[in-house]
Design an enzyme around this catalytic site. Structure first.
Site, PDB file in Angstrom:
ATOM      1  N   ASP A 161      -0.720  15.325   5.147  1.00  0.00           N
ATOM      2  CA  ASP A 161      -1.846  14.479   5.824  1.00  0.00           C
ATOM      3  C   ASP A 161      -1.285  13.206   6.537  1.00  0.00           C
ATOM      4  OD1 ASP A 161      -2.200  13.363   3.267  1.00  0.00           O
ATOM      5  OD2 ASP A 161      -3.829  12.521   4.418  1.00  0.00           O
ATOM      6  N   HIS A 165       0.834  -1.342  -0.105  1.00  0.00           N
ATOM      7  CA  HIS A 165      -0.328  -0.131   0.004  1.00  0.00           C
ATOM      8  C   HIS A 165       0.777   1.369  -0.144  1.00  0.00           C
ATOM      9  CE1 HIS A 165      -3.612   2.219   0.629  1.00  0.00           C
ATOM     10  NE2 HIS A 165      -3.059   2.891   1.477  1.00  0.00           N
ATOM     11  N   HIS A 208     -10.556   3.112  -0.418  1.00  0.00           N
ATOM     12  CA  HIS A 208     -10.506   2.339   0.907  1.00  0.00           C
ATOM     13  C   HIS A 208     -11.396   1.060   0.938  1.00  0.00           C
ATOM     14  CE1 HIS A 208      -9.995   4.285   5.101  1.00  0.00           C
ATOM     15  NE2 HIS A 208      -9.167   4.327   4.389  1.00  0.00           N
ATOM     16  N   SER A 213      -5.088   7.019  13.198  1.00  0.00           N
ATOM     17  CA  SER A 213      -6.319   8.005  13.610  1.00  0.00           C
ATOM     18  C   SER A 213      -6.345   9.149  12.757  1.00  0.00           C
ATOM     19  CB  SER A 213      -5.986   8.641  15.176  1.00  0.00           C
ATOM     20  OG  SER A 213      -5.937   7.578  16.220  1.00  0.00           O
ATOM     21  N   GLN A 235     -10.277   2.809  10.828  1.00  0.00           N
ATOM     22  CA  GLN A 235     -10.231   4.200  11.342  1.00  0.00           C
ATOM     23  C   GLN A 235     -11.627   4.647  11.693  1.00  0.00           C
ATOM     24  OE1 GLN A 235      -9.046   3.180   8.135  1.00  0.00           O
ATOM     25  NE2 GLN A 235      -7.026   3.927   7.837  1.00  0.00           N
TER      26      GLN A 235
END
Length: 741
Positions: A274, A49, A95, A319, A246
């Site tokens: 990010d 990933h 996702h 998180s 998450q």
């Protein structure tokens, strides 16, 4: 996991997803065995990933430069120039694996993550689109409904709450997605060109500052682990995997968004990143790599949601709603003031160094020390071993329509099929008009259209037919790119750039490697032909379970611009007595089409060849005709063929149509065949004659009445099809309604 000071074994490395050879390479890079914290960080950054170790060499073959490209691959999002000093930032990401475990939070945090990619480069998000895949509703039963309802609810919850419109998307239902659903999210944003920011850390002595939500155990190892291995059948192991998914908070993200943009507007930060997959491990290491510097992070200074987190937990936690920035020491107090204004937690957690190393400290004491280049840039890359499969990879679908069904029954069955039925039950859950920028929303046109301040507009489309890619990975991917461009052409937009999300099975298997290799080849050829370069994207592999792989699904997102928002095209017929025509080099074939699926036929070995140059010329001709106002409507022919496109154009406006076909091809192909390059357009006789100077145009009939009638041309043989719009609307609108009840 044991204390970080305890040296791991090769078995620990295997448990974390590394191979024996990779573990030995880590030891060589480290100058000895890593401790468990270091091993955990390597395992994440060397995961599929994060490292793209089975796809990076292929991706390097794609075109990435063009006259409109401002920011290409390698940053949080790509960006293209849209005029008047503005750029559009956009990207699509997946996702998938988290959504297969917990669909609501998996999809919601997918939206949150792609929005952070947009404002991480300094752009304000203006729209979201989604691309979804699930198993057959009638076959997958409760699991498909659970995944569908959860994913759609999660997308709506996050987007609606944060105030970013969901303006388009797509959803397909196919048996190969039953065990591995796909949830891809695309976002767009606007920024002044001079305000774009990159993510490279710079300036030894500068402060590393973390702001946003506090760090917890949720999402530990999340996307980076889940997306690097196959899932079990029917969510097997789901309860064990659930803590890795998450949990998102769109209201926290809204504050984070405004805080980030104000910090950038005021010039208070050097760079911004990010926190997504692999959390602090990935964000800090990648910032250091891009800036050719080192970074020290003291985990004791990281604000925690719960006490007692170990250093490795803090470093790998995913998180949500967190950002990392580099700040000059003189600006730290002012940055903290902006964070306080937006009620966002902020903390200085480290410093940029000139060491070229990623050091993790706890209360000033080192607990991990790794070369940045080894972590980020020196993961081994693997050559694929592609081989076209000899035997079929996918079982034939279950038949739901008799092969000798008459045309009227066939059209009704197609309109009711899950892959063609109205998406209104889905889009009603999304706010498509918040921000008051949406000119064309779902159901009004083939692409979403968003107004720009100078009166021009952006258009955006996302598309891929995995069934056709499975039949022919090269041509199917080529068609997906052409379909996106056709959607833009139907609203009058010229492509500026492309993003992609490559969803495939296990690339270590030769037949999957062949699918991936051929798809990337098709993607590159199509983007070069359309001058629509790749500005960024994502790869999601290992989407398969015990039942086999998903259909290869290279989802394409494309952004274009049209000069006048007021002239954006519509798909619905607009005026009674307008002529209806078939425009473009359309060569219909039922191969791998929706009709063959309803008939229960296996996938063919290949698709018909595509004349890309001819299709590109047709796109340009239709685009210019829409822009000039010559056409009343334009709709490209896709799933279900010409008959479905005519029905959709009627249903979008409430106006019927009477057309005549020569039936030069077999009836099924003429009515229901698919392929690129065909458009159903309407307008005055003069406008269609003008269009015919640039592209093949065949006048079919006229707009009007309350029925769709398709009959043989005068003197010809064939079957007349005549259905009331009310009946067409009923089956089309009810096809998916029961799944959203």
């Amino acid at each position: 996991m044991a204390d970080a000071a305890t040296l791991p074994t090769v078995e620990d490395a295997l448990a974390l997803g590394l191979t024996r050879e990779e573990y030995e390479l880590v030891c060589a890079k480290q100058g000895g065995p890593p401790n468990l914290l270091e091993l955990a960080m390597y395992s994440l950054l060397w995961s599929e990933h994060c490292a793209y170790k089975h796809s990076k060499r292929l991706l390097r073959t794609l075109p990435t430069e063009g006259p409109h490209v401002v920011m290409g691959p390698g940053e949080n999002a790509g960006a293209v120039d849209v005029g008047a000093g503005l750029v559009c930032a956009f990207k699509v990401e997946s996702h998938n694996h988290p959504s297969a475990v917990e669909p609501f939070q998996g999809a919601a945090t997918g939206v949150g993550g792609i929005l952070r990619d947009i404002f991480a480069i300094g752009a304000r998000p203006i729209a979201v689109l989604d691309s979804l895949r699930f198993g057959e509703p009638t076959r997958g039963g409760d699991r498909v409904r659970y995944l569908l309802d959860g994913a759609v609810s999660g997308i709506g919850h996050y987007g609606n709450s944060i105030g970013v419109p969901t303006v388009g998307g797509e959803v397909y239902f196919e048996a190969p997605y039953e065990q591995s659903c796909l949830v891809n999210a695309m976002a767009l944003g606007l920024a002044r060109r001079e305000r774009l920011v990159r993510s490279a850390a710079a300036g030894p002595g500068n402060v590393v500052l973390l702001f946003g939500a506090s760090t917890g155990r949720d999402g530990i190892g999340g996307a980076s682990v889940l997306a690097s291995a196959e899932l079990g059948q029917d969510g097997e192991g789901g309860e064990d995997r659930r803590p890795t998914v998450q949990v998102g908070d769109p209201f926290e993200e809204k504050k984070l968004l405004e805080c980030s943009l104000e910090l950038l507007d005021r010039g208070l930060i050097v760079s911004l990143q990010d926190l997504g997959a692999a959390g602090l491990t990935s964000s800090a290491s990648e910032m250091a790599s891009k800036g050719a510097v080192g970074i020290d992070i003291d985990v004791a200074k990281v604000p925690l949601r719960e006490p007692g987190l170990e250093p490795f937990e803090i470093m790998v936690s995913e998180s949500q709603e967190r950002m990392l920035c580099i700040v000059e020491p003189r600006h730290v107090e002012e940055v903290m003031g902006v964070c306080e204004k937006w009620e966002v937690s902020g903390a200085a957690i480290g410093a940029v160094t000139d060491s070229g190393r990623m050091r993790v400290l706890r209360d000033g004491e080192p607990v991990g020390d790794m070369p940045v280049r080894a972590l980020v840039d020196e993961c081994p890359l693997y050559d694929l071993s592609p081989r076209k499969p000899v035997d079929p990879v996918y079982a034939p679908p279950e038949a739901s329509l008799a092969a000798d069904a008459p045309p009227a029954e066939t059209l009704l069955a197609l309109l009711a099929s899950p892959n063609i039925a109205s998406r209104r039950p889905l889009f009603e859950q999304y706010d498509a008009i918040v921000q008051s920028r949406t000119v064309r929303r779902p159901g009004q046109a083939d692409a979403a259209v968003l107004a720009l301040p100078d009166g021009s507009a952006l258009a955006v489309s996302i598309d891929c037919n995995g069934r056709r890619v499975a039949a022919d990975p090269y041509r199917g991917t080529l068609e997906a790119v052409l379909e996106c461009a056709a959607n833009l052409a139907c609203v009058g937009a010229e492509p500026l750039g492309t993003t992609n999300n490559l969803n495939f099975g296990n690339p270590e298997k030769p037949h999957i490697a062949w699918q991936l290799t051929e798809a990337v080849r098709g993607l590159g050829d199509a983007c070069r032909a359309l001058s629509a370069p790749i500005v960024g994207g994502n790869v999601s592999l290992y989407n398969e379970g015990p039942g086999g792989p998903i259909y290869p699904t290279p989802v394409i997102g494309m952004v274009g611009r049209l000069p006048d928002a007021r002239r954006a095209g519509r798909l619905g017929f607009a005026r009674a007595d307008d002529q209806i025509a078939l425009a473009g080099p359309f060569a219909p074939s039922t191969a791998a089409g929706e009709l063959e699926k309803l008939h229960g036929r296996p996938l063919p070995d290949g698709l018909p060849a595509v004349d890309v140059a001819a299709v590109a010329a047709a796109l340009e001709a239709v685009r210019e005709a829409v822009r000039s106002g010559a056409l009343s409507s334009a709709h490209d022919i896709a799933e279900g063929g010409l008959a479905v496109a005519l029905a959709e154009s009627c249903l979008a406006s409430g106006l019927g149509a009477r057309v005549e076909l020569s039936y030069s091809a077999p009836l099924a192909e003429e009515l229901f065949g698919e392929g690129p390059g065909g458009f159903v357009v309407s307008g005055s006789p003069d406008s269609l004659r003008e269009l015919s100077r640039r592209v093949a145009v065949r006048v079919l009939g006229t707009v009007g009445g309350e029925e769709l009638t398709i009959e043989p041309a005068a003197g010809g043989e064939g079957t007349t099809l005549s259905l009331a719009l009310a009946e067409l609307s009923s089956v089309h609108s009810e096809g998916l309604a029961e799944y959203f009840a």
